[in-house]
Design an enzyme around this catalytic site. Sequence first.
Site, PDB file in Angstrom:
ATOM      1  N   GLY A 115      -0.707   0.345  -4.862  1.00  0.00           N
ATOM      2  CA  GLY A 115      -2.053  -0.229  -4.613  1.00  0.00           C
ATOM      3  C   GLY A 115      -3.299   0.310  -5.449  1.00  0.00           C
ATOM      4  CE1 TYR A 165       5.362  -5.460 -10.299  1.00  0.00           C
ATOM      5  CE2 TYR A 165       4.511  -5.475  -7.980  1.00  0.00           C
ATOM      6  CZ  TYR A 165       4.526  -5.294  -9.419  1.00  0.00           C
ATOM      7  OH  TYR A 165       3.058  -5.261  -9.798  1.00  0.00           O
ATOM      8  CG  ASN A 201       3.074  -0.191   2.762  1.00  0.00           C
ATOM      9  OD1 ASN A 201       4.435   0.214   2.731  1.00  0.00           O
ATOM     10  ND2 ASN A 201       2.659  -1.378   2.499  1.00  0.00           N
ATOM     11  N   GLY A 202       1.735  -2.709   5.107  1.00  0.00           N
ATOM     12  CA  GLY A 202       2.403  -3.679   5.644  1.00  0.00           C
ATOM     13  C   GLY A 202       1.208  -4.744   5.916  1.00  0.00           C
ATOM     14  CB  CYS A 215      -0.974   0.170   1.526  1.00  0.00           C
ATOM     15  SG  CYS A 215      -2.100  -1.354   1.437  1.00  0.00           S
TER      16      CYS A 215
HETATM   17  O1  LIG Z   1       4.781 -14.036 -12.743  1.00  0.00           O
HETATM   18  P1  LIG Z   1       3.647 -13.253 -12.194  1.00  0.00           P
HETATM   19  O2  LIG Z   1       2.701 -13.581 -11.245  1.00  0.00           O
HETATM   20  O3  LIG Z   1       3.039 -12.744 -13.827  1.00  0.00           O
HETATM   21  O4  LIG Z   1       4.428 -11.891 -11.523  1.00  0.00           O
HETATM   22  C1  LIG Z   1       5.380 -11.300 -12.111  1.00  0.00           C
HETATM   23  C2  LIG Z   1       4.970 -10.059 -13.094  1.00  0.00           C
HETATM   24  O5  LIG Z   1       4.174  -9.143 -12.461  1.00  0.00           O
HETATM   25  C3  LIG Z   1       4.755  -7.984 -12.375  1.00  0.00           C
HETATM   26  O6  LIG Z   1       4.317  -7.005 -13.367  1.00  0.00           O
HETATM   27  P2  LIG Z   1       2.833  -5.973 -13.337  1.00  0.00           P
HETATM   28  O7  LIG Z   1       2.398  -6.372 -14.674  1.00  0.00           O
HETATM   29  O8  LIG Z   1       2.308  -6.095 -11.877  1.00  0.00           O
HETATM   30  O9  LIG Z   1       3.743  -4.499 -13.418  1.00  0.00           O
HETATM   31  P3  LIG Z   1       4.513  -3.803 -14.386  1.00  0.00           P
HETATM   32  O10 LIG Z   1       4.066  -3.164 -15.491  1.00  0.00           O
HETATM   33  O11 LIG Z   1       5.219  -2.698 -13.112  1.00  0.00           O
HETATM   34  O12 LIG Z   1       5.796  -4.508 -14.723  1.00  0.00           O
HETATM   35  C4  LIG Z   1       6.317  -8.312 -12.550  1.00  0.00           C
HETATM   36  O13 LIG Z   1       6.991  -7.122 -12.994  1.00  0.00           O
HETATM   37  C5  LIG Z   1       6.344  -9.381 -13.290  1.00  0.00           C
HETATM   38  O14 LIG Z   1       6.159  -8.705 -14.834  1.00  0.00           O
HETATM   39  N1  LIG Z   2      -0.314  -4.136   1.259  1.00  0.00           N
HETATM   40  C1  LIG Z   2      -0.700  -3.634   2.447  1.00  0.00           C
HETATM   41  O1  LIG Z   2       0.149  -2.839   2.729  1.00  0.00           O
HETATM   42  C2  LIG Z   2      -2.052  -3.657   3.108  1.00  0.00           C
HETATM   43  C3  LIG Z   2      -2.211  -3.134   4.495  1.00  0.00           C
HETATM   44  C4  LIG Z   2      -3.345  -3.995   5.163  1.00  0.00           C
HETATM   45  N2  LIG Z   2      -2.721  -5.201   5.571  1.00  0.00           N
HETATM   46  C5  LIG Z   2      -4.511  -3.971   4.304  1.00  0.00           C
HETATM   47  O2  LIG Z   2      -4.883  -5.418   3.816  1.00  0.00           O
HETATM   48  O3  LIG Z   2      -5.399  -3.135   3.947  1.00  0.00           O
HETATM   49 MG   LIG Z   3       5.866  -6.707 -15.010  1.00  0.00          MG
END
Ligand SMILES: O=P(O)(O)OC[C@H]1O[C@H](OP(=O)(O)OP(=O)(O)O)[C@H](O)[C@@H]1O
Ligand SMILES: NC(=O)CC[C@H](N)C(=O)O
Ligand SMILES: [Mg+2]
Length: 503
Positions: A28, A257, A101-102, A2
């Site tokens: 998020g 990421y 966040n967390g 988040c």
């Molecule tokens: O193996 P998976 O479960 O598919 O997860 C990994 C993928 O998901 C994320 O991309 P995402 O589309 O969320 O965001 P990005 O556009 O920032 O790369 C990450 O960068 C990989 O591409």
């Molecule tokens: N990813 C997060 O930081 C989530 C915060 C909190 N645990 C929620 O689910 O709302």
């Molecule tokens: Mg990606």
Amino acid sequence: MCGVVGIVAHSPVNQALYDALTVLQHRGQDAAGIMTINDGMFKLRKANGLVRDVFEQKHMERLAGNWGIGHVRYPTAGTSTSAEAQPFYTNSPYGIALAHNGNLTNADELKENLKSEARRHVNTSSDSELLMNWFAHELCEANAWDLTPKDIFNAVTKLHNKARGAYAVVASIVGFGIVAFRDVYGIRPLVLGRRVTDLGTEYMVASESVAVDAVGFEFVRDVAPGEAIYITKEGELHSQLCSDTAELVPCLFEYVYFARPDSTIDEISVYATRVRMGKKLGEKIKRVWNELEIDVVIPIPETSCDIAVEIASTLNVPYRQGFVKNRYIGRTFIMPGQQQRRKSVRRKLNAISSEFEGKNVLLVDDSVVRGTTSEQIIEMARDAGAKNVYFASAAPEIRFPNVYGIDMPSANELIAYGREVEEICQLIKADGLIFQDLPDLIEAVKAGNPSIEQFESSVFNGEYITKDVNQAYLDHLDALRSDSAKDSGSANQSSSLDIHNFS
Ligand SMILES: O=P(O)(O)OC[C@H]1O[C@H](OP(=O)(O)OP(=O)(O)O)[C@H](O)[C@@H]1O
Ligand SMILES: NC(=O)CC[C@H](N)C(=O)O
Ligand SMILES: [Mg+2]
């Protein structure tokens, strides 16, 4: 993950909070909320959706006041209902709003004790509402009408002794100001910014430094693990370390990421880290695949782009943007269900055939989690005419669930769980697959701040820094939050009466 933000200013903060949330949107996409304080009253707007959809003109006008907090949500606990969007509110003591966040690893215990010890009620299944109530309870214990910085720091100290897991928090206390704190390992990021105006100094705390930049504040520093920052509503800053055992162990996956490349976390540039990850992986590819003919390096947008450029230059092979990303589709990995994630990859990325036809292509991604992206992208590369499709992941195999704010609750959903590289390669139908080694990833991150001794790397090695995560806990999490549990509805519907006002 988040995103959180808090601002204490000398003029209205609604627009600055909104702007900060838009640059934290990548953390998020499920829900967003802002809570300001005006004339001793909270003003709230929170709902499911992206920042741009949640806040209309009428809401912005209502969000009056010179201080407030905001949140973008990616659920990792409880349900996805708008009642669990943040900030949360409790009326006692003083009136408190909190954004988190967390993820807490002892939420069940905290819930049980909250009833028996504190006689406090929570009305959702969110761990963040629990955290807020414990903070409120500890503040109550101060038994003070006029809350001092010492009272606040004592409450945070006690909270650190109770809560386990990851928490980067901003909270506002009516009549007093904003409090921000980070768990004792600093698993999730939190930074402090400042702006000097004619009316006085203004302060801001946010999940990432990019939010501070975007709103026109100057970056001051990271909030330390276990530290609390208290900014009075008049703009006075107090800070204190609220734990004797605090030690910085930030999450590795933020650098891989989650965070934006233009952010700096714990003095480490995310962009520079991704470049170093590319260099290390490029060197490994040279070493291990020295016989392999690679004609072109192609990133899987968006996060892997900075990594792939460096791999291409290390291999001395052309870099091409072979996939075009639909800029109106968000991040796939943080979408709530597997069906939605699968569909989104095709909607989001499209191949430029000329970059693939007859070529030996090396596709690069930052990570392979469920394998949703890699499997489909490889098929698209083949459909576009590639001769051979090799795949490189700049993060090592992800084999263990995350319990600190990334929604990877189930080992079974991870493509690398219980599998060796060859088997994963067959599953995603690549002609070759290579992963970064964990020591190389750690080196790439640590090079930005050699004083950090340890990183939270449980998704790669199963070592959970809070030491309270055992198989029984992971089984419990799996039963609650796996995709099948969510599909069966238990994680998406609030069984409690929803008392949140939707308007
Ligand atoms: O193996 P998976 O479960 O598919 O997860 C990994 C993928 O998901 C994320 O991309 P995402 O589309 O969320 O965001 P990005 O556009 O920032 O790369 C990450 O960068 C990989 O591409
Ligand atoms: N990813 C997060 O930081 C989530 C915060 C909190 N645990 C929620 O689910 O709302
Ligand atoms: Mg990606």
